[in-house]
Design a protein around this motif. Structure first.
Motif, short mmCIF file in Angstrom:
data_model
loop_
_atom_site.label_atom_id
_atom_site.label_comp_id
_atom_site.label_asym_id
_atom_site.label_seq_id
_atom_site.Cartn_x
_atom_site.Cartn_y
_atom_site.Cartn_z
N GLN A 83 -12.36 12.39 13.96
CA GLN A 83 -12.84 11.03 14.17
C GLN A 83 -14.06 10.75 13.30
N ARG A 125 -22.00 5.22 16.48
CA ARG A 125 -22.13 4.10 17.40
C ARG A 125 -20.78 3.49 17.78
N PHE A 126 -19.89 3.33 16.81
CA PHE A 126 -18.64 2.62 17.09
C PHE A 126 -17.48 3.55 17.41
N ILE A 127 -17.54 4.78 16.95
CA ILE A 127 -16.37 5.65 17.06
C ILE A 127 -16.62 6.84 17.98
N GLY A 155 -16.37 5.19 4.44
CA GLY A 155 -17.63 4.74 3.87
C GLY A 155 -18.63 4.27 4.91
N LEU A 156 -18.28 4.40 6.20
CA LEU A 156 -19.26 4.07 7.24
C LEU A 156 -20.36 5.13 7.21
N ASN A 157 -21.59 4.72 7.50
CA ASN A 157 -22.65 5.72 7.52
C ASN A 157 -22.63 6.47 8.85
N TYR A 158 -23.48 7.49 8.94
CA TYR A 158 -23.46 8.36 10.12
C TYR A 158 -23.73 7.59 11.40
N ASP A 197 -23.40 4.33 12.13
CA ASP A 197 -22.30 3.43 12.51
C ASP A 197 -21.11 4.22 13.06
N GLU A 253 -14.80 12.41 10.59
CA GLU A 253 -14.34 12.47 9.20
C GLU A 253 -13.66 11.15 8.79
N ALA A 254 -12.85 10.61 9.70
CA ALA A 254 -12.16 9.36 9.38
C ALA A 254 -13.17 8.24 9.17
N GLY A 255 -14.16 8.18 10.06
CA GLY A 255 -15.18 7.14 9.94
C GLY A 255 -15.95 7.27 8.63
N ARG A 256 -16.38 8.50 8.33
CA ARG A 256 -17.16 8.70 7.10
C ARG A 256 -16.31 8.48 5.86
N PRO A 259 -18.58 5.95 21.90
CA PRO A 259 -17.71 5.35 22.93
C PRO A 259 -16.67 6.33 23.48
N GLN A 260 -16.14 7.19 22.61
CA GLN A 260 -15.15 8.16 23.09
C GLN A 260 -15.81 9.24 23.92
#
Lengths: 254, 240
Positions: A152, A168-170, A160-163, A165, A154-157, A173-174
């Protein structure tokens, strides 16, 4: 009222009374005489006030400590951030000290050493409980963050999302969904631990019950009454948590 | 577009990549094949720095990825990646999965991102799933969504890390169709796969990786039709 006065006189005189009469007298003097139920009610108000304040502080501290410690552990080798390093060390000491000393001792130190001149007993109590709860909440949250599949992050990063974000979003919440039962436990403990602040003069529910015991010389009804009220509060709390949990799980069921 | 020079990667003493060189041109589709543990996935993950190379250099569009001064988030926004296990975000709807990154990084406005996401979903035949959650999708559908998620950032290159390995056999085709279409549209692609049929049909260049080194590379015709190395022949005999 007439019954109470008459039967109370019988008990005081040592005359024989029925079980019902005894129950009526003690119940009356514990809850109804001089509108004592108001004292319990005020106590419950303080209990809830302290719980909510401590809860907010505990969660805020817990999230902060957990995220900083996780971020510190997840840094790329060779790219260590010195600020994170210092914060991580401070938070480690915080968790160690708070988890390593009894709640009661922490309360006494806060009430009679650090804030000995203050009379804001409820506030001091809420502060102490919040700081205490934060240390436990931090470890619960840290466990939840580590349990989220690494893919999760790895997918976010990789998008191009920063650490921050991605957390916070991924990830967060899980994590919250999986730690909710443990967090609920911690909140229930917190609610009940508010009873400890009576030792520094916090006027919560148990403080009210104690006061009534010392005036009526009868312990059973005020204490059992307090116990029942705590039980009801915890049951309401558990019910609310259940609703919250079901809402968070909505994405799994559909 | 991508230049890799003498890339090495150690995992606690275990040398997984022993010096890999690669140049990928714009619009090229490069496919890595090779046995398990040969370092294919590690190599791919080094390209967008999900793994930190032990030594060597990776240049993307002339910018060094491994340089500490490079803004790695900015670089990753230009490289899409598709994972073996999809890694969709289970806590959000499909549409939110697709629009989160473009909106948060400022690449697109919310309205633009949603428009683009719906267009792309339509292209892979999943527009009716937009408001569903990942748990409601089959494996093949999840992977198609994952590809769309990467495409929503308008990447200049797409990295595929064994995108069909976790799928039921009957779902492989639908994912490969999307990848084929993508390659034909001129997208630069670097793929790691066990789908030899796909490699043969779509790849501009096939590289055989074994023991952390590129043993052989060439057009699909050369590699599959007339492999030079004994190890390549042995591998292909086993998988074909």
């Amino acid at each position: 009222m007439e019954n109470y006065t008459a039967w109370k006189a019988l008990i005081m005189a040592g005359d024989p009374v029925s079980g019902w009469q005894r129950f009526y007298v003690y119940f009356y003097q514990a809850f109804i005489e001089k509108n004592r139920w108001q004292q319990y009610l005020n106590g419950v108000g303080t209990t809830l006030y302290v719980t909510v304040l401590a809860l907010i502080l505990g969660i805020a501290l817990g999230v902060l400590v957990a995220v900083v410690r996780t971020a510190h552990d997840q840094q790329r080798p060779g790219h260590k951030n010195p600020v994170l390093g210092v914060l991580n060390a401070i938070f480690k000491v915080y968790v160690t000290v708070i988890r390593g000393t009894p709640m009661m001792v922490q309360l006494l130190i806060m009430g009679f050493v650090i804030f000995s001149s203050s009379r804001e007993f409820s506030l001091i109590g809420a502060l102490t409980l919040g700081i205490n709860s934060g240390a436990y909440t931090a470890e619960i949250i840290r466990g939840g963050l580590m349990a989220v599949d690494q893919g999760q992050m790895e997918a976010g990063r990789s998008l191009g999302l920063n650490y921050v974000d991605t957390m916070r979003f991924i990830v967060v919440p899980q994590a919250i969904k999986s730690i909710l039962p443990a967090l609920g436990n911690e909140f229930i403990v917190l609610l009940k631990d508010t009873s400890l602040i009576s030792v520094i003069g916090g006027q919560e529910l148990l403080y009210a019950a104690k006061g009534i015991v010392s005036r009526t010389y009868e312990a059973m009804f005020p204490y059992i009454g307090a116990a029942v009220i705590y039980l009801i509060l915890v049951m309401i709390f558990t019910w609310l948590l259940g609703i919250f949990e079901r809402r968070l799980r909505a994405s799994d069921r559909r | 577009m991508i230049v890799v020079k003498d890339l090495k990667k150690n995992f606690e003493g275990l040398e997984v990549l022993k010096g890999v060189d690669l140049e990928v041109e714009k619009g090229e589709c490069v496919v890595f094949i090779g046995p398990s543990g040969s370092g294919k996935s590690t190599f791919l993950r080094c390209l967008n720095l999900l793994e930190i190379p032990t030594s060597g250099e990776i240049l993307f569009d002339g910018v060094s990825m491994t340089d500490a001064k490079t803004d790695i988030d900015k670089m990753r926004q230009r490289m899409g990646m598709v994972f073996q296990h999809f890694n969709l975000f289970p806590n959000m709807t499909i549409l939110k999965n697709l629009t989160l990154a473009p909106v948060r990084t400022g690449h697109l406005s919310k309205a633009e991102a949603e428009k683009k996401a719906m267009e792309l979903l339509k292209r892979v035949g999943l527009e009716d799933k937009a408001n569903g959650y990942p748990a409601q999708l089959s494996g093949g559908q999840k992977q198609r969504v994952a590809i769309v998620r990467a495409l929503c950032m308008d990447p200049e290159v797409m990295l595929f890390d064994e995108p069909t390995s976790a799928l039921d056999p009957e779902m492989v085709g639908e994912v490969l169709d999307v990848m084929r279409e993508l390659a034909n549209s001129g997208m630069t692609m670097v793929c790691v796969t066990h789908e030899m049929g796909f490699a043969r049909e779509v790849a501009d260049r096939v590289l055989f990786l074994d023991g952390g080194k590129i043993l052989e590379q060439g057009t699909p015709e050369q590699i599959f039709g007339n492999p030079q190395q004994a190890r390549t022949k042995e591998f292909l005999n086993k998988v074909l």
